[in-house]
Write a protein that holds these residues in place. Sequence first.
Motif, PDB file in Angstrom:
ATOM      1  N   PRO A 222       0.822  -1.207   0.000  1.00 15.43           N
ATOM      2  CA  PRO A 222       0.000   0.000   0.000  1.00 15.43           C
ATOM      3  C   PRO A 222       0.856   1.258   0.000  1.00 15.43           C
ATOM      4  O   PRO A 222       1.890   1.324   0.676  1.00 15.43           O
ATOM      5  N   CYS A 223       0.419   2.268  -0.777  1.00 13.55           N
ATOM      6  CA  CYS A 223       1.180   3.507  -0.906  1.00 13.55           C
ATOM      7  C   CYS A 223       0.225   4.707  -0.889  1.00 13.55           C
ATOM      8  O   CYS A 223      -0.943   4.588  -1.254  1.00 13.55           O
ATOM      9  N   ARG A 224       0.738   5.851  -0.481  1.00 18.62           N
ATOM     10  CA  ARG A 224       0.008   7.112  -0.559  1.00 18.62           C
ATOM     11  C   ARG A 224       0.929   8.174  -1.134  1.00 18.62           C
ATOM     12  O   ARG A 224       2.130   7.948  -1.267  1.00 18.62           O
ATOM     13  N   PHE A 225       0.369   9.351  -1.491  1.00 16.43           N
ATOM     14  CA  PHE A 225       1.219  10.418  -2.029  1.00 16.43           C
ATOM     15  C   PHE A 225       0.922  11.738  -1.338  1.00 16.43           C
ATOM     16  O   PHE A 225      -0.192  11.994  -0.879  1.00 16.43           O
ATOM     17  N   PHE A 226       1.951  12.588  -1.259  1.00 18.09           N
ATOM     18  CA  PHE A 226       1.856  13.886  -0.602  1.00 18.09           C
ATOM     19  C   PHE A 226       2.734  14.904  -1.331  1.00 18.09           C
ATOM     20  O   PHE A 226       3.680  14.530  -2.023  1.00 18.09           O
ATOM     21  N   ARG A 227       2.422  16.196  -1.138  1.00 16.14           N
ATOM     22  CA  ARG A 227       3.343  17.265  -1.527  1.00 16.14           C
ATOM     23  C   ARG A 227       3.952  17.751  -0.218  1.00 16.14           C
ATOM     24  O   ARG A 227       3.319  18.420   0.583  1.00 16.14           O
ATOM     25  N   ASP A 228       5.196  17.353   0.024  1.00 18.51           N
ATOM     26  CA  ASP A 228       5.794  17.615   1.326  1.00 18.51           C
ATOM     27  C   ASP A 228       7.308  17.514   1.217  1.00 18.51           C
ATOM     28  O   ASP A 228       7.865  17.491   0.108  1.00 18.51           O
ATOM     29  N   ASP A 229       7.972  17.418   2.344  1.00 18.50           N
ATOM     30  CA  ASP A 229       9.408  17.217   2.437  1.00 18.50           C
ATOM     31  C   ASP A 229       9.630  15.822   3.006  1.00 18.50           C
ATOM     32  O   ASP A 229       9.257  15.539   4.147  1.00 18.50           O
ATOM     33  N   ALA A 230      10.213  14.945   2.214  1.00 15.11           N
ATOM     34  CA  ALA A 230      10.360  13.549   2.641  1.00 15.11           C
ATOM     35  C   ALA A 230      11.247  13.406   3.869  1.00 15.11           C
ATOM     36  O   ALA A 230      11.052  12.506   4.682  1.00 15.11           O
ATOM     37  N   ALA A 231      12.234  14.300   4.020  1.00  8.70           N
ATOM     38  CA  ALA A 231      13.148  14.208   5.151  1.00  8.70           C
ATOM     39  C   ALA A 231      12.528  14.749   6.432  1.00  8.70           C
ATOM     40  O   ALA A 231      12.844  14.288   7.526  1.00  8.70           O
ATOM     41  N   SER A 232      11.624  15.724   6.286  1.00  9.60           N
ATOM     42  CA  SER A 232      10.991  16.338   7.452  1.00  9.60           C
ATOM     43  C   SER A 232       9.548  16.697   7.115  1.00  9.60           C
ATOM     44  O   SER A 232       9.216  17.876   6.911  1.00  9.60           O
ATOM     45  N   PRO A 233       8.661  15.712   7.031  1.00  9.50           N
ATOM     46  CA  PRO A 233       7.273  15.954   6.625  1.00  9.50           C
ATOM     47  C   PRO A 233       6.544  16.913   7.571  1.00  9.50           C
ATOM     48  O   PRO A 233       6.726  16.857   8.791  1.00  9.50           O
ATOM     49  N   GLU A 234       5.718  17.786   6.985  1.00 10.13           N
ATOM     50  CA  GLU A 234       4.968  18.752   7.779  1.00 10.13           C
ATOM     51  C   GLU A 234       3.463  18.529   7.721  1.00 10.13           C
ATOM     52  O   GLU A 234       2.722  19.042   8.567  1.00 10.13           O
ATOM     53  N   LYS A 235       2.988  17.785   6.716  1.00  8.44           N
ATOM     54  CA  LYS A 235       1.551  17.545   6.596  1.00  8.44           C
ATOM     55  C   LYS A 235       1.046  16.746   7.806  1.00  8.44           C
ATOM     56  O   LYS A 235       1.651  15.752   8.205  1.00  8.44           O
ATOM     57  N   ALA A 236      -0.092  17.191   8.344  1.00  8.45           N
ATOM     58  CA  ALA A 236      -0.630  16.576   9.562  1.00  8.45           C
ATOM     59  C   ALA A 236      -0.916  15.083   9.388  1.00  8.45           C
ATOM     60  O   ALA A 236      -0.734  14.294  10.305  1.00  8.45           O
ATOM     61  N   GLY A 237      -1.364  14.691   8.204  1.00  6.88           N
ATOM     62  CA  GLY A 237      -1.742  13.296   7.997  1.00  6.88           C
ATOM     63  C   GLY A 237      -0.664  12.436   7.371  1.00  6.88           C
ATOM     64  O   GLY A 237      -0.934  11.293   6.982  1.00  6.88           O
ATOM     65  N   PHE A 238       0.549  12.951   7.259  1.00  6.86           N
ATOM     66  CA  PHE A 238       1.602  12.230   6.544  1.00  6.86           C
ATOM     67  C   PHE A 238       1.848  10.840   7.132  1.00  6.86           C
ATOM     68  O   PHE A 238       1.946   9.853   6.407  1.00  6.86           O
ATOM     69  N   PHE A 239       1.966  10.761   8.435  1.00  7.13           N
ATOM     70  CA  PHE A 239       2.252   9.476   9.083  1.00  7.13           C
ATOM     71  C   PHE A 239       0.997   8.763   9.585  1.00  7.13           C
ATOM     72  O   PHE A 239       1.091   7.682  10.160  1.00  7.13           O
ATOM     73  N   LYS A 240      -0.152   9.365   9.366  1.00  5.51           N
ATOM     74  CA  LYS A 240      -1.388   8.729   9.813  1.00  5.51           C
ATOM     75  C   LYS A 240      -1.767   7.633   8.835  1.00  5.51           C
ATOM     76  O   LYS A 240      -1.810   7.841   7.626  1.00  5.51           O
ATOM     77  N   ARG A 241      -2.056   6.453   9.371  1.00  7.20           N
ATOM     78  CA  ARG A 241      -2.393   5.314   8.519  1.00  7.20           C
ATOM     79  C   ARG A 241      -3.866   4.962   8.646  1.00  7.20           C
ATOM     80  O   ARG A 241      -4.423   4.962   9.746  1.00  7.20           O
ATOM     81  N   ASN A 242      -4.487   4.695   7.514  1.00  4.77           N
ATOM     82  CA  ASN A 242      -5.875   4.252   7.531  1.00  4.77           C
ATOM     83  C   ASN A 242      -5.927   2.729   7.598  1.00  4.77           C
ATOM     84  O   ASN A 242      -4.890   2.067   7.752  1.00  4.77           O
ATOM     85  N   ALA A 243      -7.123   2.175   7.452  1.00 10.13           N
ATOM     86  CA  ALA A 243      -7.308   0.733   7.655  1.00 10.13           C
ATOM     87  C   ALA A 243      -6.539  -0.123   6.649  1.00 10.13           C
ATOM     88  O   ALA A 243      -6.185  -1.269   6.938  1.00 10.13           O
ATOM     89  N   VAL A 244      -6.284   0.426   5.443  1.00 12.09           N
ATOM     90  CA  VAL A 244      -5.609  -0.362   4.403  1.00 12.09           C
ATOM     91  C   VAL A 244      -4.160   0.070   4.188  1.00 12.09           C
ATOM     92  O   VAL A 244      -3.411  -0.598   3.476  1.00 12.09           O
TER      93      VAL A 244
END
Length: 204
Positions: A87-109
Amino acid sequence: MPAIHPTSFYEDLTDDRLRIIASSLMEIRGKTFSEMTSELDDNYTRETASFGRSRNMLIQACQAKKHSWLGLAHAGMDITFTIGSVPCRFFRDDAASPEKAGFFKRNAVDDLFADDDARPVMWRFVVEKAITEDDEDRVLFAGYNVYQEKISEWQYRDSAPTLHSVDTVVPASTILPPIDLDLHDEDKKDIKSDDDAEKSGTAD
């Protein structure tokens, strides 16, 4: 410590597959920003439109079933797609220091399990904006462990993809042609060969 290539953890995460997704995300972003140049547009409207178009592109690509390895696990705003079994997701962020609130939040899948902290439990395509005018946007595919530490990385730029591995040897860069927005037309022969190989059981 150098980031480990994704295939070291999952054979499904091949360079060709990652390139198809990454180049499409990059192309959508470029086209969106070039089209939205009115006096009513700003970075917010462009980033929002880029996210929406990317999400719709991934949903359509999964539903069209043009690639046997690409699947749709969740079609919500936190869209989750699969490359093989991953499973994968995508974001517009900084991979080394993510700022998006949901970046590390995982859903059921969007959930993998690991026996130790040296293996990723989540995978993210991260579109990174160029810092200077002399630089260019890039897409990173990164794997994070249970402590949200980046331990695997693959990188793509419009000019050439750069692959990161455990050693200090960097594979030679290759200039690639642009890929169509829908993922399916460009590289048709290469992709068909990959899919045919998988069906015959000869894929890597």
